[in-house]
Design a protein around this motif. Structure first.
Motif, PDB file in Angstrom:
ATOM      1  N   UNK A   1       1.195  -6.019 -15.506  1.00 15.48           N
ATOM      2  CA  UNK A   1       0.988  -6.284 -14.077  1.00 15.48           C
ATOM      3  C   UNK A   1      -0.481  -6.085 -13.737  1.00 15.48           C
ATOM      4  N   UNK A   2      -0.897  -6.800 -12.700  1.00 18.65           N
ATOM      5  CA  UNK A   2      -2.279  -6.709 -12.256  1.00 18.65           C
ATOM      6  C   UNK A   2      -2.628  -5.270 -11.887  1.00 18.65           C
ATOM      7  N   UNK A   3      -1.739  -4.644 -11.109  1.00 20.12           N
ATOM      8  CA  UNK A   3      -1.994  -3.278 -10.669  1.00 20.12           C
ATOM      9  C   UNK A   3      -2.077  -2.324 -11.845  1.00 20.12           C
ATOM     10  N   UNK A   4      -1.176  -2.502 -12.814  1.00 26.22           N
ATOM     11  CA  UNK A   4      -1.160  -1.635 -13.981  1.00 26.22           C
ATOM     12  C   UNK A   4      -2.473  -1.693 -14.746  1.00 26.22           C
ATOM     13  N   UNK A   5      -3.004  -2.906 -14.875  1.00 25.15           N
ATOM     14  CA  UNK A   5      -4.257  -3.055 -15.617  1.00 25.15           C
ATOM     15  C   UNK A   5      -5.406  -2.390 -14.881  1.00 25.15           C
ATOM     16  N   UNK A   6      -5.403  -2.553 -13.571  1.00 25.96           N
ATOM     17  CA  UNK A   6      -6.466  -1.948 -12.767  1.00 25.96           C
ATOM     18  C   UNK A   6      -6.341  -0.419 -12.800  1.00 25.96           C
ATOM     19  N   UNK A   7      -5.088   0.061 -12.696  1.00 25.96           N
ATOM     20  CA  UNK A   7      -4.867   1.507 -12.695  1.00 25.96           C
ATOM     21  C   UNK A   7      -5.308   2.135 -14.012  1.00 25.96           C
ATOM     22  N   UNK A   8      -4.959   1.463 -15.107  1.00 26.29           N
ATOM     23  CA  UNK A   8      -5.311   1.995 -16.419  1.00 26.29           C
ATOM     24  C   UNK A   8      -6.832   2.107 -16.561  1.00 26.29           C
ATOM     25  N   UNK A   9      -7.505   1.074 -16.082  1.00 23.81           N
ATOM     26  CA  UNK A   9      -8.960   1.060 -16.163  1.00 23.81           C
ATOM     27  C   UNK A   9      -9.558   2.234 -15.390  1.00 23.81           C
ATOM     28  N   UNK A  10      -9.024   2.459 -14.179  1.00 28.13           N
ATOM     29  CA  UNK A  10      -9.546   3.548 -13.350  1.00 28.13           C
ATOM     30  C   UNK A  10      -9.205   4.902 -13.980  1.00 28.13           C
ATOM     31  N   UNK A  11      -7.983   5.002 -14.493  1.00 34.22           N
ATOM     32  CA  UNK A  11      -7.530   6.240 -15.123  1.00 34.22           C
ATOM     33  C   UNK A  11      -8.462   6.637 -16.277  1.00 34.22           C
TER      34      UNK A  11
ATOM     35  N   UNK B   1     -11.564   5.414 -17.068  1.00 38.63           N
ATOM     36  CA  UNK B   1     -12.993   5.526 -16.836  1.00 38.63           C
ATOM     37  C   UNK B   1     -13.372   6.586 -15.825  1.00 38.63           C
ATOM     38  N   UNK B   2     -12.431   6.948 -14.954  1.00 41.64           N
ATOM     39  CA  UNK B   2     -12.794   7.958 -13.955  1.00 41.64           C
ATOM     40  C   UNK B   2     -12.013   9.235 -14.128  1.00 41.64           C
ATOM     41  N   UNK B   3     -11.248   9.334 -15.208  1.00 41.32           N
ATOM     42  CA  UNK B   3     -10.476  10.545 -15.515  1.00 41.32           C
ATOM     43  C   UNK B   3      -9.628  11.022 -14.348  1.00 41.32           C
ATOM     44  N   UNK B   4      -8.944  10.095 -13.711  1.00 45.49           N
ATOM     45  CA  UNK B   4      -8.064  10.479 -12.617  1.00 45.49           C
ATOM     46  C   UNK B   4      -6.635  10.561 -13.142  1.00 45.49           C
ATOM     47  N   UNK B   5      -5.794  11.426 -12.540  1.00 47.62           N
ATOM     48  CA  UNK B   5      -4.380  11.418 -12.911  1.00 47.62           C
ATOM     49  C   UNK B   5      -3.720  10.109 -12.445  1.00 47.62           C
ATOM     50  N   UNK B   6      -2.623   9.738 -13.099  1.00 52.35           N
ATOM     51  CA  UNK B   6      -2.011   8.434 -12.895  1.00 52.35           C
ATOM     52  C   UNK B   6      -1.748   8.109 -11.424  1.00 52.35           C
ATOM     53  N   UNK B   7      -1.158   9.058 -10.688  1.00 54.09           N
ATOM     54  CA  UNK B   7      -0.790   8.764  -9.308  1.00 54.09           C
ATOM     55  C   UNK B   7      -2.008   8.455  -8.444  1.00 54.09           C
ATOM     56  N   UNK B   8      -3.047   9.294  -8.629  1.00 52.93           N
ATOM     57  CA  UNK B   8      -4.272   9.087  -7.868  1.00 52.93           C
ATOM     58  C   UNK B   8      -4.916   7.761  -8.226  1.00 52.93           C
ATOM     59  N   UNK B   9      -4.878   7.457  -9.523  1.00 55.33           N
ATOM     60  CA  UNK B   9      -5.473   6.202  -9.982  1.00 55.33           C
ATOM     61  C   UNK B   9      -4.749   5.023  -9.367  1.00 55.33           C
ATOM     62  N   UNK B  10      -3.428   5.150  -9.231  1.00 59.64           N
ATOM     63  CA  UNK B  10      -2.659   4.060  -8.630  1.00 59.64           C
ATOM     64  C   UNK B  10      -3.079   3.866  -7.179  1.00 59.64           C
ATOM     65  N   UNK B  11      -3.193   4.976  -6.449  1.00 56.52           N
ATOM     66  CA  UNK B  11      -3.592   4.876  -5.049  1.00 56.52           C
ATOM     67  C   UNK B  11      -4.974   4.230  -4.943  1.00 56.52           C
ATOM     68  N   UNK B  12      -5.863   4.674  -5.839  1.00 57.89           N
ATOM     69  CA  UNK B  12      -7.213   4.126  -5.851  1.00 57.89           C
ATOM     70  C   UNK B  12      -7.166   2.620  -6.146  1.00 57.89           C
ATOM     71  N   UNK B  13      -6.304   2.230  -7.094  1.00 59.41           N
ATOM     72  CA  UNK B  13      -6.186   0.814  -7.457  1.00 59.41           C
ATOM     73  C   UNK B  13      -5.729  -0.002  -6.254  1.00 59.41           C
ATOM     74  N   UNK B  14      -4.755   0.520  -5.526  1.00 58.37           N
ATOM     75  CA  UNK B  14      -4.264  -0.204  -4.347  1.00 58.37           C
ATOM     76  C   UNK B  14      -5.376  -0.320  -3.306  1.00 58.37           C
ATOM     77  N   UNK B  15      -6.126   0.770  -3.140  1.00 59.36           N
ATOM     78  CA  UNK B  15      -7.233   0.723  -2.184  1.00 59.36           C
ATOM     79  C   UNK B  15      -8.279  -0.306  -2.596  1.00 59.36           C
ATOM     80  N   UNK B  16      -8.529  -0.359  -3.892  1.00 63.54           N
ATOM     81  CA  UNK B  16      -9.512  -1.336  -4.378  1.00 63.54           C
ATOM     82  C   UNK B  16      -9.025  -2.757  -4.113  1.00 63.54           C
ATOM     83  N   UNK B  17      -7.735  -3.006  -4.368  1.00 65.48           N
ATOM     84  CA  UNK B  17      -7.186  -4.339  -4.136  1.00 65.48           C
ATOM     85  C   UNK B  17      -7.321  -4.711  -2.666  1.00 65.48           C
ATOM     86  N   UNK B  18      -7.076  -3.737  -1.788  1.00 69.86           N
ATOM     87  CA  UNK B  18      -7.199  -4.022  -0.364  1.00 69.86           C
ATOM     88  C   UNK B  18      -8.661  -4.320  -0.024  1.00 69.86           C
TER      89      UNK B  18
END
Lengths: 425, 378
Positions: free
Chosen positions: B125-135, B137-154
């Motif tokens: 999924x698009x979100x999954x790929x973005x989340x993994x990248x953020x996770x 490269x920025x050493x964030x935990x999965x949940x936070x990375x997901x929120x960040x990914x959604x914010x980035x998409x917005x």
């Protein structure tokens, strides 16, 4: 350059042409999964790729066809040549309706109509030499004897700007621009009257583009060719066309003489498209207005005017009495809700962002307030339905398909525009 | 001026093929300052993409960076020094492969490619790929990375990001996919983004949206861009400074306004003359004659001389290095001997028979291995 309509009949006339693709062919086609019983549904749907298209092309003229990707340009071109069968409508070529021809008759007519494709790589057989490629259509139509065909192929190669010595080379030995020239030579080999060019230069570098475009114009003058020229690049269209048709989601929304269309565009879509092209000039300061959103799906296109969901000039329903800028804000608000484009959901924040803190009067104001309350409660679906039903769907743009003719101001003798702004009250 | 963010000095990248050495990038130098958009323009085969892959050290065999230095924020991305036996070897300061991968690529320098479909994995999924990248490269935990990914998409204008997060790349339109890649590029707040023809595959209306988005984001994060394109209109719209490439070399380097209004190099001029205009009708286009020669065996002297309308005999002999020809305080480098500063006797030299002056057939006789050169250059 401009060759306006002659008194003679048009070479090509397209009337009410329709092309639908069935969306549920195949074993699992049309199946949708549901979360409730019976879990699987089978629905029939059609992709309405070309809908109600009308135009004429006169002998010796170039009709440019422009539109965004996915708007049905290529489908239209192929349907005109009957490479695809039309769902409805007629295509007259030299007075004969192509949709009624079949078998040998159709095959013989095809001698007079040729096509050039976008990708110069895949439209040439890599295992055939260039000479035989150019001879192939002549062979198919039983023209000349083998020596005659070879001589003609060499002559044509020279005409399109290649070296006749290259007769024995394979396509891979040529660059993209040269391959497109081979395509040109092949199309010309049977001496056609009408050539459909489907994005013939979009795969080429700009400097090569210019060379090929110039050659195409020279050949047109020499052989009195008629082109239907498809491109998404408006600069190219402006350069090569005599008249231009603008397509949006399967329909022609505006058709006029080139100068008229570029200098006096009447349809909001054409205006948006023209605004979107960047000029090669760093001092061009007028910031272009950007068209928002994506092209809707042709499976279920908007009712009425298909452009209305993105149009900057959506007409206000008669039921409301808002000032022009108030109406624009309401439209923007409705579209933003549809896109779920919200960071802040708090009513006052929403109101100040979209409505500039203006209190709308009457019925409209009440609906907007209800919608804002829905958003605050995170009920986006309700908000969307309410706004769409009360505003967007009430506009004349949603209720009736537009098709008007205006008097051309600059050039040509017809200017067709499909927009209700030009309706006569 | 401040110190440059990125300095490329005399970069040479070559491909060692059976047919010979392809000098895809042959000694280019340019700077990128913080927060500016630098254009890299040229026709296909000019070496634009090889140049950008070299900056990230992504050149694959048979290609190799053979000379030059690339410095980014005081880190040496590429540098050579003389070894004990006089052979050049990577210098001490040059980052290792691991450092490049972990510290530079994606984090400090991001890249956006032309074809968004090829850059996204179709089975995730698009979100999954973005989340993994953020996770990662920025050493964030999965949940936070997901929120960040959604914010980035917005942030990049994807409608309804919470729901689109779980969709696959094929469910996105071309413009939307390119937005996702932009989200991915800015997710780690890099200082430099390399955009390799990001709008070429898109419609004009979508191109407009993307350029607008880039301008907004650039203002917000003050990111520098290297914008690779062949489209002069896009250059005119967004670039601050421009490098024009021809056959592996930078032949003109100027501020965008100077490039369009005070064009120095005949190639740039020819390129500008050959484009159809959207805002006026032109009866006949003035194309560049001939085709770009092969990088395996480039013309002697000035590489453009075989297609240049102003070529003289001296152009065959003398290879010009770019020199500053500026009349104002902005540097304007061009490599053409017709200017007096080069002082090689251009005025006295007899005009040359070239494609531009002769017939078209001159450029069409040496096509045999062009197809291969095309393929090898990518």
């Amino acid at each position: 350059m401009s060759r306006t309509a002659s008194e003679s009949d048009p070479l090509v006339r397209v009337e009410n042409l329709r092309k639908y693709y069935n969306n549920d062919s195949g074993l699992l086609g049309g199946l949708t999964m549901d979360s409730e019983f019976p879990f699987v549904r089978r629905e029939s749907s059609y992709v309405k790729a070309v809908e109600n298209v009308n135009f004429d092309i006169h002998k010796g003229e170039t009709l440019g066809l422009v539109g965004e990707s996915g708007c049905g340009k290529s489908t239209l071109a192929r349907t005109v040549l009957r490479l695809l069968d039309a769902t409805d409508g007629s295509i007259y070529f030299k007075g004969t309706d192509l949709t009624e021809l079949d078998g040998e008759e159709l095959r013989r007519t095809r001698k007079d109509m040729q096509m050039i494709f976008q990708d110069p790589q895949s439209s040439l057989d890599p295992r055939m030499k260039v000479g035989p490629i150019v001879e192939e259509p002549m062979k198919a139509h039983g023209m000349l004897d083998p020596e005659g065909r070879e001589a003609r192929a060499k002559e044509l190669l020279e005409k399109v700007g290649l070296d006749p010595q290259h007769y024995n080379r394979y396509p891979h030995a040529f660059s993209g621009g040269q391959r497109q020239r081979v395509n040109l030579a092949r199309a010309l080999s049977v001496n056609p009257d009408f050539i459909v060019c489907d994005e013939p230069v979009s795969a080429l570098d700009v400097s090569i583009q210019a060379q090929v475009l110039n050659t195409m114009q020279e050949l047109q003058d020499e052989f009195n060719l008629t082109y239907l020229f498809i491109a998404h690049d408006l600069s190219v269209i402006r350069h090569i066309s005599d008249r231009v048709a603008v397509m949006y989601l399967g329909q022609v929304v505006e058709l006029a003489d080139k100068e008229e269309l570029f200098e006096n565009p009447q349809h909001p879509y054409t205006q948006a498209l023209l605004d979107a092209i960047p000029a090669p000039d760093p001092r061009a300061t007028d910031r272009r207005t950007v068209l928002r959103g994506d092209v809707p799906s042709p499976i279920n296109p908007p009712s009425g005017c298909r452009f209305r969901t993105r149009c900057q000039k959506l007409i206000q329903p008669e039921a409301y009495d808002l000032a022009e800028d108030e109406w624009r804000r309401v439209v923007e608000f409705q579209r933003a809700v549809k896109r779920r484009n919200f960071e802040e959901r708090e009513p006052s924040a929403v109101r100040s962002r979209f409505l500039d803190d203006v209190d709308l009067r009457g019925e409209a104001g009440r609906i907007v307030t209800d919608a804002i309350d829905h958003i605050a409660a995170d009920r986006f679906d309700e908000a969307e339905a309410l706004l769409t039903e009360s505003f967007a769907d009430q506009s004349i743009c949603a209720k009736k398909e537009p098709m008007y003719e205006v008097a051309p101001e600059l050039a040509g003798d017809r200017h067709v525009v499909a927009c209700h702004l030009h309706r006569e009250d | 001026m401040t110190t440059p963010l990125l300095t490329v000095d005399n970069l040479k990248t070559q491909f060692f093929t059976e047919d010979g050495t392809v000098r895809a990038v042959d000694g280019i130098s340019f700077d990128v300052y913080p927060g500016e958009i630098v254009g890299l323009v040229g026709e296909s085969g000019a070496g634009k993409s090889v140049a950008t892959s070299s900056i990230l050290r992504l050149v694959d065999s048979p290609g190799e960076i053979v000379d030059g230095t690339i410095t980014f924020k005081e880190k040496t991305l590429f540098g050579l020094e003389a070894g004990p036996d006089g052979e050049p070897r990577p210098s001490e300061e040059m980052l290792t492969e691991e450092e490049m991968r972990k510290e530079v690529r994606g984090r400090e320098i991001a890249i956006i490619f032309q074809d968004p479909m090829e850059s996204l994995n179709p089975v995730f999924t698009v979100g999954g790929q973005l989340r993994e990248f953020i996770e990662l490269n920025r050493d964030l935990p999965t949940e936070e990375a997901k929120q960040e990914a959604i914010d980035m998409l917005r942030e990049v204008g994807i409608p309804d990001p919470e729901n689109r997060y779980d969709e696959y790349p094929h469910q996105f339109s071309g413009g939307m996919r390119q937005r996702v890649l932009i989200a991915m590029a800015i997710a780690c707040r890099p200082d430099l983004i390399i955009a390799d023809e990001p709008t070429t595959a898109l419609d004009v209306t979508v191109e407009g949206q993307i350029l607008e988005l880039v301008a907004e984001l650039q203002e917000k994060y003050d990111t520098a861009f290297i914008w690779v394109t062949h489209d002069m209109s896009v250059v005119a719209e967004i670039c601050d400074r421009v490098n024009v490439m021809y056959l592996g070399e930078i032949i003109e380097q100027a501020h965008v306004d100077d490039l369009f209004y005070n064009t120095k190099h005949p190639y740039t001029q020819a390129l500008l003359n050959s484009i159809p205009r959207p805002d006026e009708t032109i009866e006949e286009l003035d194309p560049i004659k001939g085709v770009m020669p092969e990088a395996i065996n480039p013309p002697s002297g000035c590489r453009f001389h075989s297609r240049c309308p102003e070529a003289r005999e001296v152009c065959q002999r003398v290879h010009p290095e770019p020199r500053d020809l500026s009349a104002n305080d902005r540097p304007h480098n061009a490599a053409c001997v017709k200017y007096d500063v080069f002082d090689v006797g251009y005025d006295a030299s007899p005009p040359l028979e070239t494609d531009a002056t002769g017939g078209f057939s001159a450029g069409l006789t040496q096509t045999e291995s062009e197809a291969e050169a095309d393929g090898g250059d990518r």
